[in-house]
Design an enzyme around this catalytic site. Structure first.
Site, PDB file in Angstrom:
ATOM      1  N   HIS A 187       0.859  -1.185   0.000  1.00 27.04           N
ATOM      2  CA  HIS A 187       0.000   0.000   0.000  1.00 27.04           C
ATOM      3  C   HIS A 187       0.892   1.231   0.000  1.00 27.04           C
ATOM      4  O   HIS A 187       1.880   1.293   0.732  1.00 27.04           O
ATOM      5  CB  HIS A 187      -0.898   0.018   1.241  1.00 27.04           C
ATOM      6  CG  HIS A 187      -1.708   1.279   1.333  1.00 27.04           C
ATOM      7  ND1 HIS A 187      -2.895   1.443   0.657  1.00 27.04           N
ATOM      8  CD2 HIS A 187      -1.483   2.450   1.988  1.00 27.04           C
ATOM      9  CE1 HIS A 187      -3.374   2.647   0.899  1.00 27.04           C
ATOM     10  NE2 HIS A 187      -2.538   3.283   1.698  1.00 27.04           N
ATOM     11  N   ASP A 246     -15.393   2.502   6.755  1.00 24.14           N
ATOM     12  CA  ASP A 246     -14.360   3.446   6.315  1.00 24.14           C
ATOM     13  C   ASP A 246     -14.913   4.395   5.259  1.00 24.14           C
ATOM     14  O   ASP A 246     -14.585   5.576   5.259  1.00 24.14           O
ATOM     15  CB  ASP A 246     -13.136   2.709   5.773  1.00 24.14           C
ATOM     16  CG  ASP A 246     -12.071   3.694   5.331  1.00 24.14           C
ATOM     17  OD1 ASP A 246     -11.584   4.449   6.197  1.00 24.14           O
ATOM     18  OD2 ASP A 246     -11.761   3.762   4.132  1.00 24.14           O
ATOM     19  N   ARG A 287     -14.658  12.636   7.434  1.00 29.68           N
ATOM     20  CA  ARG A 287     -13.349  13.231   7.766  1.00 29.68           C
ATOM     21  C   ARG A 287     -12.952  14.258   6.720  1.00 29.68           C
ATOM     22  O   ARG A 287     -12.437  15.328   7.032  1.00 29.68           O
ATOM     23  CB  ARG A 287     -12.280  12.134   7.875  1.00 29.68           C
ATOM     24  CG  ARG A 287     -12.417  11.285   9.128  1.00 29.68           C
ATOM     25  CD  ARG A 287     -11.537  10.053   9.032  1.00 29.68           C
ATOM     26  NE  ARG A 287     -10.134  10.375   8.866  1.00 29.68           N
ATOM     27  CZ  ARG A 287      -9.243   9.585   8.270  1.00 29.68           C
ATOM     28  NH1 ARG A 287      -9.614   8.409   7.793  1.00 29.68           N
ATOM     29  NH2 ARG A 287      -7.988   9.946   8.163  1.00 29.68           N
ATOM     30  N   SER A 333      -8.005   3.609   9.029  1.00 30.14           N
ATOM     31  CA  SER A 333      -8.613   3.635   7.698  1.00 30.14           C
ATOM     32  C   SER A 333      -7.831   2.731   6.733  1.00 30.14           C
ATOM     33  O   SER A 333      -8.400   1.880   6.041  1.00 30.14           O
ATOM     34  CB  SER A 333      -8.622   5.085   7.188  1.00 30.14           C
ATOM     35  OG  SER A 333      -8.928   5.138   5.832  1.00 30.14           O
ATOM     36  N   LYS A 340      -8.783  -1.740   5.705  1.00 27.11           N
ATOM     37  CA  LYS A 340      -8.978  -2.232   4.329  1.00 27.11           C
ATOM     38  C   LYS A 340      -7.976  -3.333   4.001  1.00 27.11           C
ATOM     39  O   LYS A 340      -8.312  -4.326   3.365  1.00 27.11           O
ATOM     40  CB  LYS A 340      -8.856  -1.054   3.341  1.00 27.11           C
ATOM     41  CG  LYS A 340     -10.053  -0.112   3.455  1.00 27.11           C
ATOM     42  CD  LYS A 340      -9.922   1.105   2.578  1.00 27.11           C
ATOM     43  CE  LYS A 340      -9.019   2.132   3.179  1.00 27.11           C
ATOM     44  NZ  LYS A 340      -9.123   3.492   2.707  1.00 27.11           N
TER      45      LYS A 340
HETATM   46  N1  URA Z   1      -5.790   6.849   2.714  1.00 27.16           N
HETATM   47  C1  URA Z   1      -6.791   6.158   3.304  1.00 27.16           C
HETATM   48  O1  URA Z   1      -7.261   5.153   2.790  1.00 27.16           O
HETATM   49  N2  URA Z   1      -7.253   6.622   4.474  1.00 27.16           N
HETATM   50  C2  URA Z   1      -6.771   7.712   5.087  1.00 27.16           C
HETATM   51  O2  URA Z   1      -7.236   8.058   6.157  1.00 27.16           O
HETATM   52  C3  URA Z   1      -5.743   8.417   4.462  1.00 27.16           C
HETATM   53  C4  URA Z   1      -5.261   7.961   3.265  1.00 27.16           C
END
Ligand code: URA
Length: 439
Positions: free
Chosen positions: A82, A161, A168, A183, A187
Site C-alpha cells: 500500500h 471506512d 473526515r 482507515s 482495508k
Molecule cells: N488513505 C486512506 O485510505 N485513508 C486515510 O485516512 C488516508 C489515506
C-alpha cells in the site's frame, strides 16, 4: 447506544473500551448515529488521539463492518503493498504481476486519485475494457487462477471506512495518525494477508510532508499490522520529485509496461524490486534481502511478469488487441508540447507538487470525488534532479486536451524545474525501512 457520553469522554482526553468502539462503528455503519455526532467524535479524536489499544479496536471493528476476502488454503502466501500516494507513483502496476510470478498471491485492493495524487484504479481504467469493479467471488477466483488482481474495494468491504472517510474529508479530520492507521489497515486486513509492505511517502507532494511525520505514521502502521497478525514493514520514500518520468493515467500505464519490459526508469525499477524483495523475506520465500533482491531481479528480467500482466488484464476484461494498439502509439492526447531548457546545467529540482497540480489541472486528476478524469493527459519525458541538460534539451512533454490547456501547463511547468551550474547532491529515494515483529 447513547453516544454522547463517549464523545464527552474523548473530548476530555479519556479512553474508550474496545466494546464501546465496536458498538460505535456498528451503530454508525448501520445509520444509528447521525453524522453530526460522529463528526464531533472524529474531531475529539483529532485533538486527543487514540492509544494503541483504542486504535487496534477501531481498526478491527472497521474491518469487521463488512465482508472480508476468504481464500482457499494454498501454499502461495497472500501479500500486498500500500502506498500513501504520490505523483507518478505507479509501483503497484508492475509489482502485482512480479509478485505473482514469484509465487505469491496478490489481492491488491486499490483506490482512486484525489487532488494531486494519482490513483491506481484511474490508471488501470485507461486500458480499454479493463474492469476494476469486481465482486469478492471474482477477486478470489482471479487471484487463485492468475496470482494477482488489482481492483477497487467491493461494495460490501469496510463500509465503515467509506462513511467515516467522507465525513473526515468534510470536517478537516483526515490528518490524524490513528484515524489514518485505522482507515488504511482496516482495508488491508480485510484482504486476510500474510504480509504487507507500506510505502510511506514524504516530501512536497506527499500526505506527510516531512520524514519525521512519515516515520511516525509508518511506525504506527507497522506496529498495528504486526499486532493484528500481518507481517508488516514500511519503506520511507522521497516524494519531492515525481516517481519515474511520467505522470498522468495512460502515460503511467505505458511506463509501467516499460518497467516490465526492462526499459523503465531506474527509480521505478528500484522501488518495485525493493518492495518485492521485502515481501519475499516477510513471507519466508527468501532468507535475506540480498537473496530476495536477486530473485526479484532475475524474475523481472525473465519477461514472465510482462506476460503475467497481460494475463491479469485479460482476466479483468481488457481488450488486449486494443491495449497493444494503444501502447504502440507515441501519444493519445490531441496536443503534445515540449518544454525545453532555457539554459545549460544540472537539473536540481523537479517539484512533484507542481507537476501533480499541473496534471490534475490538465484533467488527469480530480478536484472532487465526482470529477471526471481524462485518461490521456499528463506529462512525460521528465528530466530528473541529477540530470545534465544542454540549452534546448527537452525537460518534459505536456499531453493536453487542447492547445490552450497545453499553453497554460507549459508556463507553469517551467516553475517546477530549477537548473543550476553545479551537480546537486543526490537525494536517496528510499530513506528508511521500519520493521516490526509479529505479536
Ligand atoms: N488513505 C486512506 O485510505 N485513508 C486515510 O485516512 C488516508 C489515506
Amino acid at each position: 447506544m447513547n453516544f454522547l457520553p463517549l464523545i464527552e469522554r474523548k473530548r476530555e482526553g479519556g479512553r474508550l473500551a474496545p466494546d464501546e468502539l465496536r458498538q460505535l462503528v456498528a451503530d454508525f455503519t448501520a445509520g444509528r448515529i447521525p453524522d453530526y455526532q460522529m463528526a464531533a467524535f472524529l474531531m475529539a479524536v483529532y485533538f486527543r488521539g487514540l492509544d494503541r489499544a483504542e486504535t487496534t479496536a477501531l481498526t478491527l471493528a472497521m474491518r469487521d463492518s463488512g465482508e472480508t476476502l476468504a481464500f482457499p488454503k494454498d501454499p502461495r502466501p497472500l501479500a500486498d503493498k500500500h502506498s500513501t500516494g504520490g505523483v507518478g507513483d505507479k509501483v503497484s502496476l508492475p509489482l502485482a504481476p512480479l509478485l505473482a510470478c514469484l509465487g505469491l498471491r496478490v489481492p491488491m485492493i486499490s483506490g482512486r486519485g484525489l487532488g494531486i495524487t494519482g490513483g491506481t484504479l484511474d490508471k488501470l481504467e485507461s486500458i480499454p475494457g479493463f474492469r476494476t469493479a469486481l465482486s469478492a467471488t471474482d477477486v478470489v477466483e482471479i487471484v487463485q487462477r492468475v496470482g494477482c488482481v488489482i481492483c477497487g474495494q467491493t461494495e460490501r468491504m469496510v463500509p465503515a471506512d467509506k462513511k467515516m472517510y467522507a465525513l473526515r474529508d468534510a470536517t478537516g479530520t483526515v490528518p490524524s495518525i490513528p484515524l489514518i492507521v485505522a482507515s488504511i489497515l482496516s482495508k488491508k486486513l480485510a484482504e486476510n494477508l500474510r504480509a504487507l509492505v507500506l510505502d510511506v511517502k514524504f516530501g512536497t507532494a506527499a500526505f506527510m510532508q516531512t520524514l519525521p511525520r512519515a516515520r511516525q505514521l509508518a511506525r504506527a502502521m507497522v506496529e498495528l499490522g504486526n499486532a493484528c497478525g500481518v507481517n508488516t514493514r514500511a519503506l520511507l520514500t522521497n516524494m519531492n520529485t515525481p516517481l519515474g518520468c511520467a505522470a498522468g493515467n495512460w502515460l503511467e500505464v505505458r511506463e509501467s509496461v516499460a518497467c516490465l519490459e526492462g526499459r523503465g526508469p531506474d527509480d521505478l525499477r528500484e522501488l518495485v524490486l525493493t518492495c518485492a524483495a521485502h515481501l519475499l523475506v516477510q513471507t519466508r520465500k527468501a532468507p535475506s534481502l540480498p537473496a530476495a533482491r536477486k530473485l526479484a531481479q532475475t524474475c523481472l528480467d525473465s519477461g514472465a511478469p510482462r506476460r503475467k500482466w497481460d494475463e491479469m488484464l485479460a482476466a479483468q476484461g481488457a481488450d488486449l488487441g486494443e491495449f497493444h494498439r494503444k501502447l504502440a502509439l507515441d501519444h493519445t492526447a490531441p496536443v503534445v508540447r515540449e518544454l525545453k531548457a532555457d539554459r545549460a546545467g544540472w537539473v536540481v529540482r523537479c517539484d512533484a507538487r507542481c507537476v501533480g497540480e499541473i496534471v490534475r489541472d490538465l484533467g488527469g486528476g480530480r478536484f472532487t470525488k465526482e470529477s471526471a478524469i481524462n485518461p490521456d493527459v499528463g506529462v512525460d519525458h521528465l528530466a530528473k534532479p541529477g540530470e545534465r541538460v544542454a540549452k534546448g534539451d527537452v525537460l518534459a512533454r505536456i499531453h493536453a486536451a487542447d492547445s490552450e490547456a497545453a499553453s497554460a501547463a507549459h508556463e507553469r511547468l517551467r516553475t517546477a524545474f530549477q537548473i543550476a551550474p553545479c551537480r546537486p547532491r543526490p537525494e536517496p529515494l528510499i530513506q528508511g525501512v521500519v520493521t516490526g515483529s509479529l505479536r
